[in-house]
Design an enzyme around this catalytic site. Structure first.
Site, PDB file in Angstrom:
ATOM      1  N   SER A 179       3.677 -56.588  10.330  1.00 21.42           N
ATOM      2  CA  SER A 179       3.786 -55.173   9.981  1.00 21.42           C
ATOM      3  C   SER A 179       3.954 -54.324  11.251  1.00 21.42           C
ATOM      4  O   SER A 179       3.423 -54.691  12.307  1.00 21.42           O
ATOM      5  CB  SER A 179       2.475 -54.792   9.274  1.00 21.42           C
ATOM      6  OG  SER A 179       2.704 -53.922   8.225  1.00 21.42           O
ATOM      7  N   ALA A 189       6.733 -47.890  14.482  1.00 26.08           N
ATOM      8  CA  ALA A 189       7.384 -46.610  14.191  1.00 26.08           C
ATOM      9  C   ALA A 189       8.091 -46.096  15.444  1.00 26.08           C
ATOM     10  O   ALA A 189       7.456 -45.848  16.471  1.00 26.08           O
ATOM     11  CB  ALA A 189       6.341 -45.600  13.730  1.00 26.08           C
ATOM     12  N   TYR A 232       3.504 -38.903   7.295  1.00 21.72           N
ATOM     13  CA  TYR A 232       4.521 -38.452   8.250  1.00 21.72           C
ATOM     14  C   TYR A 232       5.615 -37.683   7.501  1.00 21.72           C
ATOM     15  O   TYR A 232       5.509 -37.431   6.301  1.00 21.72           O
ATOM     16  CB  TYR A 232       5.060 -39.651   9.056  1.00 21.72           C
ATOM     17  CG  TYR A 232       3.931 -40.320   9.828  1.00 21.72           C
ATOM     18  CD1 TYR A 232       3.190 -39.589  10.769  1.00 21.72           C
ATOM     19  CD2 TYR A 232       3.547 -41.629   9.590  1.00 21.72           C
ATOM     20  CE1 TYR A 232       2.123 -40.168  11.455  1.00 21.72           C
ATOM     21  CE2 TYR A 232       2.478 -42.218  10.272  1.00 21.72           C
ATOM     22  CZ  TYR A 232       1.782 -41.479  11.202  1.00 21.72           C
ATOM     23  OH  TYR A 232       0.727 -42.040  11.878  1.00 21.72           O
TER      24      TYR A 232
HETATM   25  C1  LIG Z   1      -2.531 -50.492  15.723  1.00 25.46           C
HETATM   26  C2  LIG Z   1      -1.844 -50.141  14.441  1.00 25.46           C
HETATM   27  C3  LIG Z   1      -0.650 -49.436  14.472  1.00 25.46           C
HETATM   28  C4  LIG Z   1       0.048 -49.167  13.299  1.00 25.46           C
HETATM   29  N1  LIG Z   1       1.277 -48.571  13.372  1.00 25.46           N
HETATM   30  C5  LIG Z   1       2.025 -48.445  12.254  1.00 25.46           C
HETATM   31  C6  LIG Z   1       3.371 -48.036  12.331  1.00 25.46           C
HETATM   32  O1  LIG Z   1       3.941 -47.879  13.404  1.00 25.46           O
HETATM   33  N2  LIG Z   1       4.039 -47.857  11.168  1.00 25.46           N
HETATM   34  C7  LIG Z   1       3.465 -48.096   9.959  1.00 25.46           C
HETATM   35  O2  LIG Z   1       4.105 -47.909   8.936  1.00 25.46           O
HETATM   36  N3  LIG Z   1       2.199 -48.554   9.869  1.00 25.46           N
HETATM   37  C8  LIG Z   1       1.481 -48.754  10.973  1.00 25.46           C
HETATM   38  N4  LIG Z   1       0.228 -49.293  10.895  1.00 25.46           N
HETATM   39  C9  LIG Z   1      -0.225 -49.814   9.599  1.00 25.46           C
HETATM   40  C10 LIG Z   1       0.089 -51.324   9.507  1.00 25.46           C
HETATM   41  O3  LIG Z   1       1.482 -51.567   9.529  1.00 25.46           O
HETATM   42  C11 LIG Z   1      -0.517 -51.961   8.244  1.00 25.46           C
HETATM   43  O4  LIG Z   1       0.124 -51.418   7.116  1.00 25.46           O
HETATM   44  C12 LIG Z   1      -2.012 -51.731   8.148  1.00 25.46           C
HETATM   45  O5  LIG Z   1      -2.646 -52.040   9.375  1.00 25.46           O
HETATM   46  C13 LIG Z   1      -2.643 -52.549   7.032  1.00 25.46           C
HETATM   47  O6  LIG Z   1      -2.422 -53.926   7.230  1.00 25.46           O
HETATM   48  P1  LIG Z   1      -3.549 -54.900   7.876  1.00 25.46           P
HETATM   49  O7  LIG Z   1      -4.799 -54.770   7.042  1.00 25.46           O
HETATM   50  O8  LIG Z   1      -2.941 -56.275   7.802  1.00 25.46           O
HETATM   51  O9  LIG Z   1      -3.789 -54.451   9.278  1.00 25.46           O
HETATM   52  C14 LIG Z   1      -0.490 -49.545  12.053  1.00 25.46           C
HETATM   53  C15 LIG Z   1      -1.719 -50.214  12.025  1.00 25.46           C
HETATM   54  C16 LIG Z   1      -2.386 -50.531  13.194  1.00 25.46           C
HETATM   55  C17 LIG Z   1      -3.678 -51.314  13.116  1.00 25.46           C
END
Ligand SMILES: Cc1cc2nc3c(=O)[nH]c(=O)nc-3n(C[C@H](O)[C@H](O)[C@H](O)COP(=O)(O)O)c2cc1C
Length: 388
Positions: free
Chosen positions: A24, A59, A188
């Site tokens: 992700s 992003a 956003y």
């Molecule tokens: C450090 C960090 C940065 C993230 N940056 C983005 C991003 O750039 N774009 C986005 O859509 N989600 C972003 N997220 C959300 C993640 O893509 C993901 O949807 C979220 O962490 C839930 O998944 P997980 O439980 O596996 O971490 C970010 C999450 C984390 C932890």
């Protein structure tokens, strides 16, 4: 021997991912002037070496004022292409589909980096060199008290923003990415058009659901027209706002249908983020808490989906794919914990007794394969990564 569903290839348009695991997008807040550095190469490169089918770059802002923080990546000028080109090539050369998320932060732009507070910039941040910049949104409503008040975007400015999305998409093509995601989630810019809580416009871009969807759908159309027909387009949504009066699942199903009609190939089903800085803080969390959103959108909008959010264990991910709840599984923080998550998941889900490391990079697998028989003879040794 049958292949675990999580490790079956997946094709969208002309691109085939070797398995169903997508890393992700995760902002690193570590770019200078929107330019990717060796940090980004190593951060993302690890996930390709770790066996992910698709690795998505964080992003990446389509305009300078569309950055969340001073540390965000950008593709608003040509000088930002080369370092991303190097990353895309590394990902591809190491077996992953190189993907990138394009974004505009809207009223959540000009924030602190998370580790400095994850809220509006303070005097302390300014002293560090992070000056606030003017921000834009569908309506002049700040995120919360104490945050910057955005300027309402005029129709002319929206036209110019479409140009910025188009130009950034063409730069992503030039950099060699093979999958692109439009960020319509987490509060956003595009999400703030979709949600009735942040869009108070009375022109054609506000009002009923069709009006609120208009600008995000124009962005999707614009990006699709600039993005090669052979390459897949993803759209990330906040499936629900989780706030009274906000977006509900039926809204996201309707949006997914319209996005699909405009050439989106897959919907990445996140949630929340409209209010407050955390992405999904308003939604009760448990293992795989967003999987039901991916399942409903997949079924009701008849479109492939990505399930994401607290998917930690291989058998959890396997079940999502096996039961047809989603086509891909997004792994975020668990990949920060273990960049080799896909390779480890494969060991756990595969019944094989030899050739365990056949799919690992040869630089590692050759050694690990040969270490294995000796390990099995050690007193008290137990395979750490196999079931049973
Ligand atoms: C450090 C960090 C940065 C993230 N940056 C983005 C991003 O750039 N774009 C986005 O859509 N989600 C972003 N997220 C959300 C993640 O893509 C993901 O949807 C979220 O962490 C839930 O998944 P997980 O439980 O596996 O971490 C970010 C999450 C984390 C932890």
């Amino acid at each position: 021997m049958s292949q675990p569903p999580l490790f079956r290839p997946f094709t969208l348009r002309g691109i085939t991912a070797k398995n169903r695991i997508l890393i992700s997008p995760m902002c690193q807040y570590s770019a200078v002037d929107g330019i990717a550095s060796d940090w980004h190469l190593v951060h993302l490169g690890k996930f390709a070496q770790g066996g992910a089918g698709i690795v998505m770059v964080e992003a990446t802002a389509v305009t300078a004022n569309g950055r969340i923080t001073h540390g965000d990546l950008g593709l608003w000028h040509d000088g930002q292409i080369k370092p991303l080109e190097r990353i895309a090539a590394f990902l591809r050369d190491n077996g992953a589909v190189p993907a990138i998320q394009l974004a505009h932060a809207g009223r959540k732009a000009s924030m602190q980096r998370p580790w400095y507070g994850n809220a509006a910039l303070t005097a302390e941040d300014r002293a560090r060199g992070d000056q606030p910049w003017p921000i834009v949104a569908p309506s002049p409503i700040p995120m919360e008290e104490g945050w910057l008040t955005p300027q309402e975007l005029s129709e002319d400015e929206l036209e110019r923003l479409l140009d910025a999305w188009r130009a950034a998409t063409l730069r992503a093509v030039e950099a060699g990415f093979e999958m692109l995601e439009v960020h319509c989630a987490h509060g956003y810019l595009l999400h703030s058009f979709l949600s009735p809580l942040s869009n108070m416009r009375t022109d054609q871009y506000g009002g009923d659901r069709a009006g609120r969807m208009r600008f995000p759908l124009q962005v999707i159309e614009t990006v699709r027209a600039a993005w090669p027909d052979t390459l897949p387009l993803s759209v990330r949504v906040s499936s629900v706002d989780g706030v009274e009066g906000g977006i509900e699942l039926a809204d996201s199903v309707a949006f997914a249908r319209e996005a699909k009609a405009r050439g989106a190939d897959i919907i990445d089903c996140s949630s929340g983020g409209l209010l407050g800085s955390a992405t999904a803080a308003r939604i009760p969390r448990g293992y795989g808490f967003q999987v039901p959103f991916a399942e409903s959108i997949r079924r009701e909008a008849d479109v492939p989906t990505i399930a994401v959010g607290l998917i930690l264990h291989p058998d959890q991910a396997e079940k999502v794919v096996e039961q047809g709840q989603a086509d891909l599984v997004g792994i975020g923080r668990e990949a920060l914990f273990d960049p080799n998550w896909p390779l480890h998941a494969q060991l756990e889900l595969t019944e094989a007794d030899d050739q365990l490391f056949a799919d690992w990079p040869k630089q590692y697998g050759w050694w690990l394969e040969r270490r294995e028989p000796g390990l099995r003879k050690l007193d008290g040794w137990k395979l750490p990564y196999r079931r049973g």
